[in-house]
Every structure is written in C-alpha cells, then in structure tokens.
Design a protein around this motif. Sequence first.
Motif, PDB file in Angstrom:
ATOM      1  N   ALA A  45       0.739  -1.315  -0.070  1.00  0.00           N
ATOM      2  CA  ALA A  45       0.007   0.079   0.034  1.00  0.00           C
ATOM      3  C   ALA A  45       0.942   1.223   0.085  1.00  0.00           C
TER       4      ALA A  45
ATOM      5  N   ALA B 203       0.639   3.960  -2.803  1.00  0.00           N
ATOM      6  CA  ALA B 203       0.357   5.389  -2.619  1.00  0.00           C
ATOM      7  C   ALA B 203       1.402   6.268  -2.984  1.00  0.00           C
TER       8      ALA B 203
ATOM      9  N   ILE C 168      -6.881   4.046  -0.939  1.00  0.00           N
ATOM     10  CA  ILE C 168      -7.661   4.395  -0.014  1.00  0.00           C
ATOM     11  C   ILE C 168      -8.712   3.425   0.589  1.00  0.00           C
ATOM     12  N   GLU C 169      -9.377   3.009  -0.550  1.00  0.00           N
ATOM     13  CA  GLU C 169     -10.353   2.017  -0.359  1.00  0.00           C
ATOM     14  C   GLU C 169      -9.992   0.805   0.184  1.00  0.00           C
TER      15      GLU C 169
ATOM     16  N   ASP D 291      -7.720   0.363   2.514  1.00  0.00           N
ATOM     17  CA  ASP D 291      -7.294   0.359   4.011  1.00  0.00           C
ATOM     18  C   ASP D 291      -8.570  -0.216   4.784  1.00  0.00           C
TER      19      ASP D 291
ATOM     20  N   ASP E 222      -3.319   2.930   7.674  1.00  0.00           N
ATOM     21  CA  ASP E 222      -3.529   4.393   7.669  1.00  0.00           C
ATOM     22  C   ASP E 222      -2.777   5.577   7.242  1.00  0.00           C
TER      23      ASP E 222
ATOM     24  N   GLN F  76      -2.845   5.130   3.471  1.00  0.00           N
ATOM     25  CA  GLN F  76      -3.875   5.891   2.905  1.00  0.00           C
ATOM     26  C   GLN F  76      -3.763   7.377   3.007  1.00  0.00           C
TER      27      GLN F  76
ATOM     28  N   LYS G 246      -4.453  10.076   0.166  1.00  0.00           N
ATOM     29  CA  LYS G 246      -5.521  11.300   0.168  1.00  0.00           C
ATOM     30  C   LYS G 246      -4.781  12.449  -0.268  1.00  0.00           C
TER      31      LYS G 246
END
Length: 224
Positions: free
Chosen positions: A26, A30, A46-47, A49, A95, A98, A102
């Motif tokens: 992830a 990201a 994001i989804e 997570d 997190d 994520q 974001k």
Amino acid sequence: MRDAYHEELDAIGDSLVEMARFVGSAIGRATTAMLDADLKLAENVIEGDEKVDEMQRELENNAIALLARQQPVATDLRIVVTSLRMSADLERCGDLAQHVAKVARLRFPDSAVPRDLSATILEMGQLAQRLMAKATEVLITKDVELAMQLEEDDDAMDSLHRALFNHLLDDRWNHGVETAVDVTLLGRYYERFADHAVSIARRVVFLVTGEHADEFVPEPEETA
C-alpha cells in the motif's frame, strides 16, 4: 486438542504476515499515485485500508477467543499479547499509506510534490516499503539479528526526513504554503511508517528472547 491450539497460534502469526505484506504494498502504491498524480491508484489505496482494518479486527477477535478458551501462559501468552500490539502497528501503517494516497487525491490532477523534491519523496517511499519487507521477513523467520538491523535502516529515513525539512526552510523555497504543508505531512507519514516497522521488529525481539530490544545483548560469537 493441543495441535488445534498451536494451529490457532500459527494462524495469528500468518495474519500478521498478511497484514505486513498488504501495508508494504500500500505504501508503495500510494507513493506512485502521488508522484504520478494517478487518481485511480490513489482511490484503490484509500479503499483498500478497510481490508487492513478488517484483518486487524479478525486477528483481535481470534486472539481474544484464544485467551478466553486456552488461557495461555509463559511464551504462548507473550505470543498472543505481542501479536495484538504488532497488529496495531500494522493497522496504523495502513492508515499512513491511506494518508499519502489522500494527499494525491486532494491535489489531482497535479502532483502534490514539486519536481525538485520528487526524488527525495520517491526514496522515502521506497525505503518505507523496504523496511516493511524486512519487518515481514522478521515476522516469518523470527531472526533477532535481522530485527536489530532495522534500527540502523531507520536512520536513513530520519536523514531523508531532515533533508526534506531543510529544503522547506531554505530561503529559496518558492512553491508556496500549501505545497509546504503537503510536503511536511508526507515526510511525517513516511517517518512514522518507518517507526512502526521498527516497532514490529523490536516486538519480535521481545517475542523470541523475552527481553526488550533496548535490553537485549546478543551472545558473542565463538572463536575457533
């Protein structure tokens, strides 16, 4: 009965490895989403997570059920309690990945990172991914020596974070306040991700030796 009990203990360890692999991927995805301004990839991270959260909840439920049914002691109790703490580290890593995604989504279609800092952020992202890969190997092998190496590896992340901060404070900074805030947050996310990877490795040292990493002294190698 004992075989089933140890299978449950092993399953908790397997869940930690699965979580570690997932959050390592992830943070890499990201980083790519942010540097390439890839909205679809950012949304995917994001989804995703939610899956990390689900894995942690399942691990916690299994660990608590095991504690209630089997009332483990000594080493087995240490495995369960330490695993719960490591799952919290891994959930936080999810997190943080994520959060990076974001930032990418917030600044789309632009990249949140100026070109002159892209190489540094890329290096931080790659290092975060390598640290988690090493932490995953430590979870699998229970290699205490490898676990202790993550402390040194984390020094490289701290150096990158300092370099990033120095760049922000340079009088020549001309990218504005908004970008400065984005870059400051990103640097913090990567630094914290690395800290959690180190924390996992330190917990494995405790799991194997019964000593905290700060107190553990490796036995000297025998000379011929």
